[in-house]
Scaffold this motif. Sequence first.
Motif, PDB file in Angstrom:
ATOM      1  N   ARG A  76     -87.731  78.995 -77.179  1.00  0.00           N
ATOM      2  CA  ARG A  76     -87.630  77.568 -77.487  1.00  0.00           C
ATOM      3  C   ARG A  76     -88.896  76.795 -77.108  1.00  0.00           C
ATOM      4  N   ARG A  77     -90.005  77.505 -77.057  1.00  0.00           N
ATOM      5  CA  ARG A  77     -91.293  76.833 -76.854  1.00  0.00           C
ATOM      6  C   ARG A  77     -91.682  76.062 -78.116  1.00  0.00           C
ATOM      7  N   VAL A  78     -92.167  74.847 -77.934  1.00  0.00           N
ATOM      8  CA  VAL A  78     -92.768  74.144 -79.064  1.00  0.00           C
ATOM      9  C   VAL A  78     -94.160  74.732 -79.284  1.00  0.00           C
ATOM     10  N   GLU A  79     -94.583  74.780 -80.536  1.00  0.00           N
ATOM     11  CA  GLU A  79     -95.847  75.448 -80.843  1.00  0.00           C
ATOM     12  C   GLU A  79     -96.473  74.863 -82.100  1.00  0.00           C
ATOM     13  N   LEU A  80     -97.777  74.633 -82.048  1.00  0.00           N
ATOM     14  CA  LEU A  80     -98.552  74.202 -83.203  1.00  0.00           C
ATOM     15  C   LEU A  80     -99.836  75.012 -83.270  1.00  0.00           C
ATOM     16  N   ILE A  81    -100.441  75.008 -84.443  1.00  0.00           N
ATOM     17  CA  ILE A  81    -101.701  75.723 -84.673  1.00  0.00           C
ATOM     18  C   ILE A  81    -102.771  74.707 -85.061  1.00  0.00           C
ATOM     19  N   VAL A  82    -103.971  74.872 -84.532  1.00  0.00           N
ATOM     20  CA  VAL A  82    -105.106  74.041 -84.930  1.00  0.00           C
ATOM     21  C   VAL A  82    -105.949  74.823 -85.923  1.00  0.00           C
ATOM     22  N   THR A  83    -106.188  74.244 -87.086  1.00  0.00           N
ATOM     23  CA  THR A  83    -106.970  74.910 -88.122  1.00  0.00           C
ATOM     24  C   THR A  83    -108.461  74.705 -87.878  1.00  0.00           C
ATOM     25  N   ALA A  84    -109.265  75.467 -88.609  1.00  0.00           N
ATOM     26  CA  ALA A  84    -110.714  75.328 -88.494  1.00  0.00           C
ATOM     27  C   ALA A  84    -111.155  73.924 -88.901  1.00  0.00           C
ATOM     28  N   ASP A  85    -110.523  73.378 -89.927  1.00  0.00           N
ATOM     29  CA  ASP A  85    -110.875  72.020 -90.364  1.00  0.00           C
ATOM     30  C   ASP A  85    -110.537  70.995 -89.293  1.00  0.00           C
ATOM     31  N   GLU A  86    -109.409  71.172 -88.619  1.00  0.00           N
ATOM     32  CA  GLU A  86    -109.030  70.247 -87.554  1.00  0.00           C
ATOM     33  C   GLU A  86    -109.968  70.362 -86.350  1.00  0.00           C
ATOM     34  N   THR A  87    -110.465  71.563 -86.110  1.00  0.00           N
ATOM     35  CA  THR A  87    -111.454  71.744 -85.043  1.00  0.00           C
ATOM     36  C   THR A  87    -112.750  71.019 -85.383  1.00  0.00           C
ATOM     37  N   ARG A  88    -113.168  71.108 -86.638  1.00  0.00           N
ATOM     38  CA  ARG A  88    -114.390  70.398 -87.061  1.00  0.00           C
ATOM     39  C   ARG A  88    -114.215  68.888 -86.913  1.00  0.00           C
ATOM     40  N   LYS A  89    -113.045  68.379 -87.293  1.00  0.00           N
ATOM     41  CA  LYS A  89    -112.779  66.953 -87.113  1.00  0.00           C
ATOM     42  C   LYS A  89    -112.869  66.564 -85.644  1.00  0.00           C
ATOM     43  N   ALA A  90    -112.314  67.398 -84.770  1.00  0.00           N
ATOM     44  CA  ALA A  90    -112.323  67.098 -83.344  1.00  0.00           C
ATOM     45  C   ALA A  90    -113.742  67.058 -82.796  1.00  0.00           C
ATOM     46  N   LEU A  91    -114.571  67.999 -83.214  1.00  0.00           N
ATOM     47  CA  LEU A  91    -115.954  68.022 -82.738  1.00  0.00           C
ATOM     48  C   LEU A  91    -116.696  66.759 -83.156  1.00  0.00           C
ATOM     49  N   HIS A  95     -95.812  65.600 -77.447  1.00  0.00           N
ATOM     50  CA  HIS A  95     -95.274  66.850 -77.961  1.00  0.00           C
ATOM     51  C   HIS A  95     -96.369  67.700 -78.601  1.00  0.00           C
ATOM     52  N   ILE A  96     -97.316  67.037 -79.269  1.00  0.00           N
ATOM     53  CA  ILE A  96     -98.429  67.782 -79.872  1.00  0.00           C
ATOM     54  C   ILE A  96     -99.221  68.492 -78.788  1.00  0.00           C
ATOM     55  N   ALA A  97     -99.591  67.769 -77.728  1.00  0.00           N
ATOM     56  CA  ALA A  97    -100.366  68.375 -76.655  1.00  0.00           C
ATOM     57  C   ALA A  97     -99.608  69.534 -76.016  1.00  0.00           C
ATOM     58  N   ALA A  98     -98.326  69.322 -75.740  1.00  0.00           N
ATOM     59  CA  ALA A  98     -97.527  70.388 -75.128  1.00  0.00           C
ATOM     60  C   ALA A  98     -97.466  71.612 -76.019  1.00  0.00           C
ATOM     61  N   ALA A  99     -97.367  71.393 -77.323  1.00  0.00           N
ATOM     62  CA  ALA A  99     -97.290  72.502 -78.281  1.00  0.00           C
ATOM     63  C   ALA A  99     -98.609  73.243 -78.422  1.00  0.00           C
ATOM     64  N   LEU A 100     -99.696  72.650 -77.917  1.00  0.00           N
ATOM     65  CA  LEU A 100    -101.017  73.279 -77.951  1.00  0.00           C
ATOM     66  C   LEU A 100    -101.413  73.803 -76.567  1.00  0.00           C
TER      67      LEU A 100
END
Length: 332
Positions: A149-164, A261-266
């Motif tokens: 029952r862990r919450v979980e999300l994936i960060v894509t390469a495009d989302e990583t580029r946006k973050a940078l 929730h997003i942060a916890a899932a990451l």
Amino acid sequence: MTSKRMLVILPTWVGDCVMATPVLRALRSAFPDAHILAGVGGGIDTLLAGSEWCNAVLRVRFKGTLGPFTDASLLRACRADTIVLLPNSFRTALGVRFAGATRRIGYARDGRGILLTHTIAPPTEKPFSAVDYYAQLVEKAFNITVSDRRVELIVTADETRKALSLLAGVSGAPLVLNPGANNPLKRWSAENFAKVARISMKQGQSVVVTGGPKERELVDAVVKLAPGAINLIERGVDLGGLKGVLARAACLLTNDTGPRHIAAALSTPVVTLFGPTDHRWTTLVHVQERLLLAEPFLTHDTFADQHPNACLMERIAVKDAVEAIRSIARTS
């Protein structure tokens, strides 16, 4: 019960959608060969980007007078034999009723049982975690066990580029502050967030402040009171970019709202501030989180929701937030 083409209608709030990820993971495990679609509200489909649990993401609305009927034609095109409704609304069930699915599964509440083919009695225990609420529905409907029952999300390469791009010029892993919340009573003051920012920056910690499109004024207020903090709204943050930023953060300080929730899932450390909303409605397991409660001494059978005056957000001390961040934040 088996299914070849399944549509799972997810909740419309960011946090609730994240809390439904254990259900998607469990259904994929139980039905590895099924074509699984996730139906989400427009604007939050980005949450599921990179996920392997569903074959596709479908934008649905169910809003407005004609919304259920407009979306019904969209749902019919999916040719799903099974539709699982995680939201509780009558409107959602009405739209699904005309989608042509053989099986329509959901909780029997709000008078919508006549619109479903398979109804599950909702839990009567309160407070009841949303993660468990969604998991119990599919466990009873499909006779499976949602053990993880862990919450979980994936960060894509495009989302990583946006973050940078959003974090350009920011030194190391930042402390992210999220001062907003849909309900004003759930917000710690901008002044308190700014105090945390000033203390953190004095200690050499970089600080960025984020929020939704309607929270610009609030974010501006925090940044104005904490010179040196970065305003991510000014830099064009969106949901995908926020995922990337939170994945790289040292810690998130937040009210009880979607970014938590997003942060916890990451697997990012989170310090969450709770006022007149009982934290047990949104319990998250196996996450790096510290909870700061406005009134931590309520009895087990008493809900914070029932005592808003005793659970004012301003009862949470700045020094407690600073100490919680220090205890849980990861170092660069």
